[in-house]
Write an enzyme that holds these catalytic residues in place. Structure first.
Site, PDB file in Angstrom:
ATOM      1  CG  PHE A   1      -1.858   1.238   1.160  1.00  0.00           C
ATOM      2  CD1 PHE A   1      -2.938   1.262   0.293  1.00  0.00           C
ATOM      3  CD2 PHE A   1      -1.597   2.366   1.932  1.00  0.00           C
ATOM      4  CE1 PHE A   1      -3.756   2.384   0.198  1.00  0.00           C
ATOM      5  CE2 PHE A   1      -2.409   3.496   1.843  1.00  0.00           C
ATOM      6  CZ  PHE A   1      -3.498   3.496   0.978  1.00  0.00           C
TER       7      PHE A   1
ATOM      8  CG  ASP B   1       5.469   3.514   1.930  1.00  0.00           C
ATOM      9  OD1 ASP B   1       5.467   4.088   3.037  1.00  0.00           O
ATOM     10  OD2 ASP B   1       4.460   3.458   1.194  1.00  0.00           O
TER      11      ASP B   1
ATOM     12  CE  LYS C   1      -1.031   5.441   7.902  1.00  0.00           C
ATOM     13  NZ  LYS C   1      -0.686   4.914   6.581  1.00  0.00           N
TER      14      LYS C   1
HETATM   15  C1  LIG Z   1      -0.942   5.223   5.166  1.00  0.00           C
HETATM   16  C2  LIG Z   1       0.090   4.803   4.197  1.00  0.00           C
HETATM   17  C3  LIG Z   1       0.325   5.536   3.017  1.00  0.00           C
HETATM   18  C4  LIG Z   1      -0.543   6.700   2.592  1.00  0.00           C
HETATM   19  O1  LIG Z   1      -0.451   7.770   3.444  1.00  0.00           O
HETATM   20  P1  LIG Z   1      -1.510   8.991   3.306  1.00  0.00           P
HETATM   21  O2  LIG Z   1      -1.018   9.981   4.314  1.00  0.00           O
HETATM   22  O3  LIG Z   1      -2.857   8.438   3.611  1.00  0.00           O
HETATM   23  O4  LIG Z   1      -1.423   9.487   1.920  1.00  0.00           O
HETATM   24  C5  LIG Z   1       1.378   5.147   2.213  1.00  0.00           C
HETATM   25  N1  LIG Z   1       2.138   4.094   2.530  1.00  0.00           N
HETATM   26  C6  LIG Z   1       1.937   3.364   3.640  1.00  0.00           C
HETATM   27  C7  LIG Z   1       2.835   2.211   3.941  1.00  0.00           C
HETATM   28  C8  LIG Z   1       0.891   3.683   4.510  1.00  0.00           C
HETATM   29  O5  LIG Z   1       0.672   2.928   5.590  1.00  0.00           O
END
Ligand SMILES: *Cc1c(COP(=O)(O)O)cnc(C)c1O
Length: 393
Positions: free
Chosen positions: A135, A220, A249
């Site tokens: 994700f 990420d 986050k």
């Molecule tokens: C939450 C998340 C995102 C997206 O972040 P947003 O602030 O909602 O755009 C991207 N990568 C990972 C691994 C996430 O957990």
């Protein structure tokens, strides 16, 4: 005003919300509009790592709010500069680009990887190998990088140039990296995909492959970063540094901020005019993020995460022995998943009714991501609640 009814009428219908309207938070507790208290084992999805309404964060926000909120990136500001200095001093990276969210940080990473290849004189390298079940966000580029059909559905044509392989499978990755690949992008521990921790050697093998084949490695860490797994960054557990890393986050503990960190070499492809964000790294959010990082590392909070996470996993293992509906317990630090052989949603709902907030990913994996300041007593409380719920189920 009935918050739920009014919201359902006027807000875009993109969220399947729990039937709770939350009005207040303090530490690891939040309250709804009926006055009910909940112990928060979700922390706004791994965001409020220092809990709600932390007095020193409230103070840092108020103090900066009185001084300067925003001036645009046409000017230098001290909080943004100090935050970049802190992040680079505590990581592999040399430079930071600031945005407002995880998706925006990943968007910057994708753009940088493509631009780096061009600047290096390899214009044919533009593809990115990403992982199934990954994700990376909801913008067009980041949903295109996301290895989950449900996120991409309905948005064709998606951005061209992403290839997907199974996470934790080095052979498949090796076959997928070709002469057109500019980067490999992955979460060191998959979050939304189901709290999946790779085997010990995997990330080192990925690093080696990227070096051999001349592509960049992007981690990420939007979910795993900022102490969530017991280290400031999850990559530290594996002794493997990427070329580019993304954060969001927990960086602002709830204020919107995203960051893309990169080595000098990779970041050299970004020159004035190559990328920008109006709100990226405002004095207001960066002053708070800096305070978040200082509190996390200087107050001994980070140092306790691994032990608390081990305690939570050990308690879940004990519950698994009693309740066969739990078939696996996994995670690192305070990012923990419990795989169920049944749907998770009714369990989440029943826990909520008993005053505990958790959530569920991939239909049957309970996710626990409490504030890092959670206490053992609060963990015990959740375990008691879960045991009752699982026995009733
Ligand atoms: C939450 C998340 C995102 C997206 O972040 P947003 O602030 O909602 O755009 C991207 N990568 C990972 C691994 C996430 O957990």
């Amino acid at each position: 005003m009935d918050i739920k009814q009014t919201a359902d009428k006027h807000i875009a219908n993109t969220y399947a919300r729990y039937p709770l309207a939350l009005v207040k938070g303090q530490g690891c507790t939040v309250w709804d509009d009926q006055g009910n208290a909940y112990t928060d084992f979700l922390a706004g999805i791994a965001v409020c790592n220092l809990g709600h309404a932390h007095p020193q964060l409230v103070e840092a926000l108020a103090e900066q709010a009185r001084v300067l909120w925003h001036v645009s990136n046409l000017f230098y500001t001290q909080p943004q500069t100090e935050l970049a200095q802190w992040l680079t001093a505590h990581s592999f990276a040399d430079r930071v680009f600031f945005g407002n969210s995880g998706a925006e940080a990943n968007e910057a990473a994708i753009k940088l990887a493509r631009k780096y290849a061009k600047e290096k004189g390899e214009p044919g390298r533009y593809r990115i190998v990403s992982m199934k079940q990954s994700f990376h966000g909801r913008t067009m580029a980041t949903l295109s990088a996301t290895g989950q059909e449900k996120v991409r559905k309905g948005y064709d044509p998606i951005l061209e140039g992403f290839d997907f392989v199974a996470f934790n499978d080095i052979e498949e990755l090796s076959c997928a990296i070709g002469p057109a690949t500019c980067a490999v992008m992955l979460e060191p521990i998959q979050g939304e995909g189901g709290i999946i921790v790779p085997h010990k050697e995997y990330l080192a093998q990925v690093r080696r492959l990227c070096d051999e084949k001349g592509c960049l490695l992007i981690f990420d860490e939007v979910q795993t970063g900022i102490g969530r797994t017991g280290k400031l960054f999850a990559y530290e557990h594996f002794g493997v540094a990427p070329d580019i890393l993304t954060l969001a986050k927990a960086l602002g503990n709830g204020l919107p901020i995203g960051a893309m960190l990169a080595t000098e070499k990779a970041a050299s492809a970004f020159v004035p005019g190559a990328h920008a964000s109006t709100f990226g790294g405002t004095p207001l959010v960066t002053a708070v993020a800096l305070k978040v990082l200082r509190l996390l590392t200087e107050e001994g909070i980070l140092a306790q995460v691994e032990a608390k996470g081990a305690y939570l996993r050990q308690k879940l293992e004990a519950l698994k022995a009693k309740c066969p509906v739990i078939t696996d317990v996994r995670g690192k630090g305070l990012l923990v998943g419990a795989l169920l052989d049944t749907a998770g949603a009714p369990i989440v709902k029943a826990c909520m009714a008993k005053g505990y907030l958790i959530n569920c990913v991939q239909d049957n994996i309970l996710r626990f991501a409490p504030p890092l300041i959670i206490s053992r007593e609060e963990i015990d409380g959740l375990m008691q609640c879960l045991e009752e719920v699982l026995k009733e189920a």
